[in-house]
Design an enzyme around this catalytic site. Structure first.
Site, PDB file in Angstrom:
ATOM      1  N   SER A   6       0.851  -1.190   0.000  1.00 50.08           N
ATOM      2  CA  SER A   6       0.000   0.000   0.000  1.00 50.08           C
ATOM      3  C   SER A   6       0.885   1.237   0.000  1.00 50.08           C
ATOM      4  CB  SER A   6      -0.887   0.010   1.246  1.00 50.08           C
ATOM      5  OG  SER A   6      -1.341   1.340   1.463  1.00 50.08           O
ATOM      6  N   HIS A  31      -1.047  -1.242  -4.495  1.00 53.19           N
ATOM      7  CA  HIS A  31      -2.316  -0.937  -3.820  1.00 53.19           C
ATOM      8  C   HIS A  31      -2.410   0.571  -3.553  1.00 53.19           C
ATOM      9  CE1 HIS A  31      -5.785  -2.085  -1.286  1.00 53.19           C
ATOM     10  NE2 HIS A  31      -5.378  -1.137  -0.448  1.00 53.19           N
ATOM     11  N   ASP A  33      -4.737   3.549  -1.932  1.00 59.62           N
ATOM     12  CA  ASP A  33      -5.829   3.842  -0.996  1.00 59.62           C
ATOM     13  C   ASP A  33      -6.385   5.233  -1.261  1.00 59.62           C
ATOM     14  OD1 ASP A  33      -5.965   1.501   0.722  1.00 59.62           O
ATOM     15  OD2 ASP A  33      -3.915   2.017   1.273  1.00 59.62           O
ATOM     16  N   MET A  35      -9.043   7.933  -0.203  1.00 56.96           N
ATOM     17  CA  MET A  35      -9.914   8.301   0.928  1.00 56.96           C
ATOM     18  C   MET A  35     -10.438   9.718   0.723  1.00 56.96           C
ATOM     19  SD  MET A  35      -7.595   6.873   4.053  1.00 56.96           S
ATOM     20  CE  MET A  35      -6.710   5.315   3.925  1.00 56.96           C
ATOM     21  N   HIS A  64      -8.306   0.890  -4.131  1.00 54.47           N
ATOM     22  CA  HIS A  64      -9.215   0.642  -3.004  1.00 54.47           C
ATOM     23  C   HIS A  64      -9.908   1.959  -2.668  1.00 54.47           C
ATOM     24  CE1 HIS A  64      -9.383  -0.453   1.608  1.00 54.47           C
ATOM     25  NE2 HIS A  64     -10.577  -0.263   1.089  1.00 54.47           N
ATOM     26  N   MET A  66     -12.230   4.281  -0.579  1.00 54.71           N
ATOM     27  CA  MET A  66     -12.864   4.462   0.749  1.00 54.71           C
ATOM     28  C   MET A  66     -13.547   5.820   0.695  1.00 54.71           C
ATOM     29  SD  MET A  66      -9.700   2.948   2.939  1.00 54.71           S
ATOM     30  CE  MET A  66      -8.637   3.020   1.503  1.00 54.71           C
ATOM     31  N   MET A 135     -11.182  -6.169   5.187  1.00 55.65           N
ATOM     32  CA  MET A 135     -10.399  -5.241   6.012  1.00 55.65           C
ATOM     33  C   MET A 135     -10.047  -5.934   7.339  1.00 55.65           C
ATOM     34  SD  MET A 135      -9.974  -2.578   4.210  1.00 55.65           S
ATOM     35  CE  MET A 135      -8.986  -1.747   5.456  1.00 55.65           C
ATOM     36  N   ASP A 173      -6.408  -6.724   4.031  1.00 56.00           N
ATOM     37  CA  ASP A 173      -5.764  -5.406   4.076  1.00 56.00           C
ATOM     38  C   ASP A 173      -5.779  -4.846   5.496  1.00 56.00           C
ATOM     39  OD1 ASP A 173      -4.908  -2.809   3.631  1.00 56.00           O
ATOM     40  OD2 ASP A 173      -6.582  -2.262   2.303  1.00 56.00           O
TER      41      ASP A 173
HETATM   42  C1  DX5 Z   1      -6.241   1.317   5.503  1.00 60.12           C
HETATM   43  C2  DX5 Z   1      -5.724   0.982   4.130  1.00 60.12           C
HETATM   44  C3  DX5 Z   1      -4.594   0.008   4.103  1.00 60.12           C
HETATM   45  C4  DX5 Z   1      -3.397   0.426   4.898  1.00 60.12           C
HETATM   46  C5  DX5 Z   1      -2.473  -0.735   5.072  1.00 60.12           C
HETATM   47  O1  DX5 Z   1      -7.391   2.044   5.388  1.00 60.12           O
HETATM   48  O2  DX5 Z   1      -6.757   0.431   3.345  1.00 60.12           O
HETATM   49  O3  DX5 Z   1      -4.258  -0.305   2.763  1.00 60.12           O
HETATM   50  O4  DX5 Z   1      -2.716   1.496   4.354  1.00 60.12           O
HETATM   51  O5  DX5 Z   1      -1.391  -0.322   5.869  1.00 60.12           O
HETATM   52  P1  DX5 Z   1      -0.784  -1.261   6.996  1.00 60.12           P
HETATM   53  O6  DX5 Z   1      -0.224  -2.482   6.307  1.00 60.12           O
HETATM   54  O7  DX5 Z   1       0.267  -0.411   7.596  1.00 60.12           O
HETATM   55  O8  DX5 Z   1      -1.874  -1.611   7.953  1.00 60.12           O
HETATM   56 ZN    ZN Z   2      -6.289  -0.454   1.326  1.00 59.55          ZN
END
Ligand code: DX5
Ligand code: ZN
Length: 213
Positions: A6, A31, A33, A35, A64, A66, A135, A173
């Site tokens: 990620s 990956h 993220d 948000m 991903h 969110m 998750m 994840d």
């Molecule tokens: C959290 C994200 C993850 C996160 C993973 O909302 O979806 O992808 O960044 O990071 P670690 O491996 O540090 O938990």
């Molecule tokens: Zn993620």
């Protein structure tokens, strides 16, 4: 086991270098993220930054979402031709329609379940998706502690997948490391996302990725 680092835990001042390094270090997917500051209490990156990532990544993107308005964000990221776009079931009134829409754009659709959401809620969507992301932390931040109940959830999901769509992959994840990955593998997980474990590893990204594999 496939590994999807990620980039949330990357050094954003050197993002291109970090993305190149994880790809050269043997990762399978990158990956991303996304948000929006509404669905989760954090704000990350949009298509401008992710298009810069796509230019240097030599592995496919795993986006991903969110966010609150899934369709709006699918339309923003689809031109970057990611391998997967995953969206949260907790934030979608018409998941089947959105799955069909993502597929119509030539992208593999994936569903995400928060830690509390039972796998049975997606039983009748499994035939239509390529991946389910479980998750193992509450979404929003990297570096959180792994929630162990995801192991039982992965086992229950695997049984449903075997029944409805054996090709469908399971991704986990949040808080994944070289210890809990053993249980995940036994539970039938195919892909792990790892942020802080990869980017914070003292021996470098390549070693971190190979130790997960
Ligand atoms: C959290 C994200 C993850 C996160 C993973 O909302 O979806 O992808 O960044 O990071 P670690 O491996 O540090 O938990
Ligand atoms: Zn993620």
């Amino acid at each position: 086991m496939l590994v999807a680092p990620s980039i949330l835990s990357a050094d954003f001042g050197y993002l291109a270098e970090d993305v190149k390094a994880i790809c050269e270090g043997g990762c399978d997917l990158v990956h991303v993220d996304v948000m929006d500051g509404h669905f989760v209490p954090n704000l990350t990156i949009g298509p401008v930054v992710v298009s810069a990532v796509a230019k240097v990544a030599t592995k496919p993107l795993d986006i991903h979402l969110m966010v609150e308005n899934n369709t709006f964000f699918v339309n923003l990221f689809a031109p970057l031709k990611p391998e997967y776009i995953s969206f949260h079931m907790e934030e979608e009134k018409h998941p089947h329609r959105l799955v069909q829409y993502i597929r119509s754009l030539g992208i593999k659709p994936a569903l995400v379940l928060n830690p509390h959401t039972p796998p049975e809620t997606i039983e009748f969507l499994l035939a239509d998706v390529d991946m389910v992301l479980l998750m193992s932390v509450n979404p929003g931040f990297g570096g959180q502690r792994f929630i162990p109940s995801v192991i039982e959830k992965a086992k229950r999901l695997k049984a449903l997948i075997n029944k409805h769509n054996p090709q469908c992959l399971i991704e986990v994840d949040g808080g994944v490391n070289d210890v809990n990955i053993k249980e995940l593998e036994k539970a039938g997980v195919d892909i792990v996302v790892a942020g802080s474990f990869v980017f914070g590893h003292k021996d470098g990204y390549e070693l971190a990725i190979s130790s997960l594999k």
